[in-house]
Design an enzyme around this catalytic site. Structure first.
Site, PDB file in Angstrom:
ATOM      1  N   GLY A 173      -3.655   9.132  -3.032  1.00 44.23           N
ATOM      2  CA  GLY A 173      -2.401   9.861  -3.228  1.00 44.23           C
ATOM      3  C   GLY A 173      -1.432   9.677  -2.066  1.00 44.23           C
ATOM      4  O   GLY A 173      -0.420  10.376  -1.980  1.00 44.23           O
ATOM      5  N   GLU A 233      -1.726  12.880  -8.444  1.00 44.16           N
ATOM      6  CA  GLU A 233      -2.807  12.450  -7.543  1.00 44.16           C
ATOM      7  C   GLU A 233      -2.891  13.378  -6.332  1.00 44.16           C
ATOM      8  O   GLU A 233      -3.969  13.811  -5.943  1.00 44.16           O
ATOM      9  CB  GLU A 233      -2.550  11.020  -7.055  1.00 44.16           C
ATOM     10  CG  GLU A 233      -2.839   9.966  -8.097  1.00 44.16           C
ATOM     11  CD  GLU A 233      -2.719   8.544  -7.541  1.00 44.16           C
ATOM     12  OE1 GLU A 233      -3.098   7.624  -8.240  1.00 44.16           O
ATOM     13  OE2 GLU A 233      -2.241   8.378  -6.398  1.00 44.16           O
ATOM     14  N   GLY A 274       0.858  -1.187   0.000  1.00 45.80           N
ATOM     15  CA  GLY A 274       0.000   0.000   0.000  1.00 45.80           C
ATOM     16  C   GLY A 274       0.889   1.230   0.000  1.00 45.80           C
ATOM     17  O   GLY A 274       1.360   1.676  -1.048  1.00 45.80           O
TER      18      GLY A 274
HETATM   19  C1  LIG Z   1     -11.627   4.445  -1.604  1.00 50.65           C
HETATM   20  C2  LIG Z   1     -10.230   4.112  -2.024  1.00 50.65           C
HETATM   21  C3  LIG Z   1      -9.918   4.090  -3.374  1.00 50.65           C
HETATM   22  C4  LIG Z   1      -8.639   3.712  -3.795  1.00 50.65           C
HETATM   23  N1  LIG Z   1      -8.373   3.647  -5.140  1.00 50.65           N
HETATM   24  C5  LIG Z   1      -7.173   3.163  -5.543  1.00 50.65           C
HETATM   25  C6  LIG Z   1      -6.897   2.976  -6.939  1.00 50.65           C
HETATM   26  O1  LIG Z   1      -7.710   3.308  -7.815  1.00 50.65           O
HETATM   27  N2  LIG Z   1      -5.706   2.410  -7.289  1.00 50.65           N
HETATM   28  C7  LIG Z   1      -4.772   2.050  -6.363  1.00 50.65           C
HETATM   29  O2  LIG Z   1      -3.724   1.552  -6.750  1.00 50.65           O
HETATM   30  N3  LIG Z   1      -4.995   2.240  -5.037  1.00 50.65           N
HETATM   31  C8  LIG Z   1      -6.168   2.779  -4.606  1.00 50.65           C
HETATM   32  N4  LIG Z   1      -6.401   2.967  -3.263  1.00 50.65           N
HETATM   33  C9  LIG Z   1      -5.382   2.575  -2.303  1.00 50.65           C
HETATM   34  C10 LIG Z   1      -4.666   3.723  -1.603  1.00 50.65           C
HETATM   35  O3  LIG Z   1      -3.750   4.320  -2.470  1.00 50.65           O
HETATM   36  C11 LIG Z   1      -4.026   3.115  -0.354  1.00 50.65           C
HETATM   37  O4  LIG Z   1      -5.085   2.839   0.544  1.00 50.65           O
HETATM   38  C12 LIG Z   1      -2.997   4.005   0.299  1.00 50.65           C
HETATM   39  O5  LIG Z   1      -1.869   4.142  -0.513  1.00 50.65           O
HETATM   40  C13 LIG Z   1      -2.544   3.434   1.663  1.00 50.65           C
HETATM   41  O6  LIG Z   1      -2.178   2.094   1.559  1.00 50.65           O
HETATM   42  P1  LIG Z   1      -2.833   1.011   2.552  1.00 50.65           P
HETATM   43  O7  LIG Z   1      -4.306   1.206   2.507  1.00 50.65           O
HETATM   44  O8  LIG Z   1      -2.311  -0.322   2.211  1.00 50.65           O
HETATM   45  O9  LIG Z   1      -2.354   1.429   4.000  1.00 50.65           O
HETATM   46  P2  LIG Z   1      -1.009   0.945   4.740  1.00 50.65           P
HETATM   47  O10 LIG Z   1       0.157   1.225   3.871  1.00 50.65           O
HETATM   48  O11 LIG Z   1      -1.195  -0.432   5.240  1.00 50.65           O
HETATM   49  O12 LIG Z   1      -0.964   1.948   5.964  1.00 50.65           O
HETATM   50  C14 LIG Z   1      -1.632   1.705   7.214  1.00 50.65           C
HETATM   51  C15 LIG Z   1      -1.199   2.789   8.185  1.00 50.65           C
HETATM   52  O13 LIG Z   1       0.223   2.703   8.405  1.00 50.65           O
HETATM   53  C16 LIG Z   1       0.820   3.955   8.130  1.00 50.65           C
HETATM   54  N5  LIG Z   1       2.160   3.780   7.561  1.00 50.65           N
HETATM   55  C17 LIG Z   1       2.543   2.930   6.570  1.00 50.65           C
HETATM   56  N6  LIG Z   1       3.844   3.085   6.302  1.00 50.65           N
HETATM   57  C18 LIG Z   1       4.297   4.065   7.125  1.00 50.65           C
HETATM   58  C19 LIG Z   1       5.557   4.692   7.330  1.00 50.65           C
HETATM   59  N7  LIG Z   1       6.634   4.371   6.603  1.00 50.65           N
HETATM   60  N8  LIG Z   1       5.649   5.671   8.259  1.00 50.65           N
HETATM   61  C20 LIG Z   1       4.562   6.026   8.990  1.00 50.65           C
HETATM   62  N9  LIG Z   1       3.344   5.470   8.846  1.00 50.65           N
HETATM   63  C21 LIG Z   1       3.216   4.508   7.930  1.00 50.65           C
HETATM   64  C22 LIG Z   1      -0.113   4.614   7.115  1.00 50.65           C
HETATM   65  O14 LIG Z   1       0.065   6.014   7.067  1.00 50.65           O
HETATM   66  C23 LIG Z   1      -1.477   4.198   7.648  1.00 50.65           C
HETATM   67  O15 LIG Z   1      -1.858   5.041   8.680  1.00 50.65           O
HETATM   68  C24 LIG Z   1      -7.654   3.384  -2.829  1.00 50.65           C
HETATM   69  C25 LIG Z   1      -7.966   3.468  -1.469  1.00 50.65           C
HETATM   70  C26 LIG Z   1      -9.226   3.825  -1.063  1.00 50.65           C
HETATM   71  C27 LIG Z   1      -9.537   3.884   0.413  1.00 50.65           C
END
Ligand SMILES: Cc1cc2nc3c(=O)[nH]c(=O)nc-3n(C[C@H](O)[C@H](O)[C@H](O)COP(=O)(O)OP(=O)(O)OC[C@H]3O[C@@H](n4cnc5c(N)ncnc54)[C@H](O)[C@@H]3O)c2cc1C
Length: 379
Positions: free
Chosen positions: A363, A242, A131
């Site tokens: 983004g 984004e 993610g």
């Molecule tokens: C409605 C919706 C639509 C979306 N549409 C798309 C799309 O069209 N295409 C696509 O590819 N993606 C899409 N996404 C995905 C989105 O880009 C990701 O949800 C986002 O990048 C975060 O990744 P994750 O959800 O895996 O969270 P995670 O990476 O698992 O993060 C979980 C928590 O840990 C924190 N965290 C992670 N790493 C660190 C770090 N190094 N330092 C501090 N904190 C950290 C994060 O900030 C967050 O609070 C969508 C998401 C949503 C909710």
């Protein structure tokens, strides 16, 4: 800096307001959301109004507008329609990457139809284990003769169920470093082996976010966007677009909330007077206004810096961070100031609260923006 609209920007604003008055009144928005059907009519209308390819080259039917003008478009659309802004967001980012990284044949084949609303795109990056840490993606693209075979799965790919192409990031060289071995592919949505499943979500279900399984999906090497294993810089470009788009959307959404609150504060009477006469209400509204002013400056300044060719990553991340966090506060203030009616489904405020939450993820999360800002400061 002078951010008063130029004549061209004012015309753009007016044309989008006119578009929204026709296509995006709050009843239509509520009906679209409830239908959970892709708003193909809205997509076509955006194309017919020339709004879909605003930032794409004029040679391919786009508007050739700079980032500041594109931010104004996101701002105005997001005042009225999360769906319209989302359509522009997804197709705009994919189109920009095709324009920047595509071959002449890809640009010729895809950009005109994108601008005309005939081809729809989705951007497939996120995976269950990748993610925030995008470089950890594991969907593979293995060369087989002239083709590639894609295996793995993506999560939350928005618009995938109704797209013609999924712009997909895949690991094409397992031996290269995490950022060096990634390629981008334009995967036709009707490819054999592709399985797309909509995932119900908090807002915007009319444009489904999907799980996409790639089961040995064969694509020709002509479907690769740019150099093999060289997609990281395109992913960074996509990320910047984004962030800026999301920040500008937060600005528009926040303005819509302020408009609704001001109208309500003037109309709603309690204790024998409009609630806008109470100082506690005035102060909350004043704070909303300050947040919006600051948001506007950060968003416009970041867009202008990028338009001028400056290294604008810190400004873009700052704009996205500030806009997304303050949009949450503004949406909550909107909920409070409208009283209990805001909680009911017939009131647009509850939809705005739900839409605002998306800015925390799209983004990149708030923590990721802070990480990037800190890194740019040498930390
Ligand atoms: C409605 C919706 C639509 C979306 N549409 C798309 C799309 O069209 N295409 C696509 O590819 N993606 C899409 N996404 C995905 C989105 O880009 C990701 O949800 C986002 O990048 C975060 O990744 P994750 O959800 O895996 O969270 P995670 O990476 O698992 O993060 C979980 C928590 O840990 C924190 N965290 C992670 N790493 C660190 C770090 N190094 N330092 C501090 N904190 C950290 C994060 O900030 C967050 O609070 C969508 C998401 C949503 C909710």
């Amino acid at each position: 800096m002078d951010f008063r609209d130029t004549e061209q920007q004012a015309e753009l604003r007016q044309s989008i307001r006119a578009f929204c008055a026709t296509h995006c009144d709050s009843e239509s928005e509520a009906a679209r959301e409830q239908s959970e059907q892709y708003p193909a009519d809205l997509h076509r209308a955006l194309a017919a109004a020339g709004l879909l390819g605003l930032g794409l080259p004029r040679d391919y039917g786009g508007g050739g507008l700079d980032l500041l003008a594109q931010c104004i478009a996101f701002e105005e659309l997001s005042r009225h329609s999360g769906a319209a802004a989302n359509i522009l967001f997804i197709n705009g980012v994919c189109g920009a990457l095709v324009a920047a990284g595509g071959s002449p044949a890809q640009r010729e084949a895809l950009l005109g139809p994108l601008c005309a609303g005939e081809l729809r795109f989705a951007f497939a990056l996120t995976e269950s284990e990748a993610g925030s840490d995008l470089a950890g993606l594991s969907l593979t693209a293995q060369p087989r003769g002239e083709d590639y075979v894609l295996s793995g799965s993506k999560l939350y790919t928005t618009g995938a169920a109704d797209a013609h192409f999924l712009l997909t990031a895949a690991r094409s060289d397992a031996k290269a470093g995490p950022r060096q071995g990634i390629s981008l592919f334009l995967v036709p949505a009707d490819s054999a082996g592709l399985e797309i499943t909509a995932l119900p979500k908090l807002a915007g279900n009319e444009i489904a976010s999907c799980r996409v399984a790639y089961r040995d999906v064969q694509v020709s090497s002509d479907a690769r966007l740019g150099e093999a294993n060289g997609a990281w810089s395109w992913l960074m470009l996509g990320g910047a677009l984004e962030r800026l788009s999301v920040a500008a959307s937060c600005l528009g959404l926040s303005r819509a909330i302020l408009d609704a609150v001001l109208a309500h504060a003037a109309e709603r009477e309690q204790f024998g007077q409009p609630i806008g006469r109470f100082q506690a209400v005035q102060h909350r509204i004043a704070d909303m206004s300050v947040r919006i002013e600051a948001m506007q400056w950060l968003v416009y300044a970041a867009a202008q810096a990028a338009d001028l060719g400056a290294a604008a990553q810190r400004q873009i991340c700052s704009a996205k961070l500030f806009a997304a966090e303050n949009a949450q506060q503004i949406a909550q203030d909107g909920m409070r100031l409208l009283g209990g009616r805001a909680y009911f489904s017939d009131n647009p405020m509850q939809r705005r609260l739900r839409e605002a939450l998306l800015a925390l993820y799209a983004g990149g999360t708030m923590e990721i923006q802070r990480n990037l800002i800190a890194r740019s400061l040498g930390l």
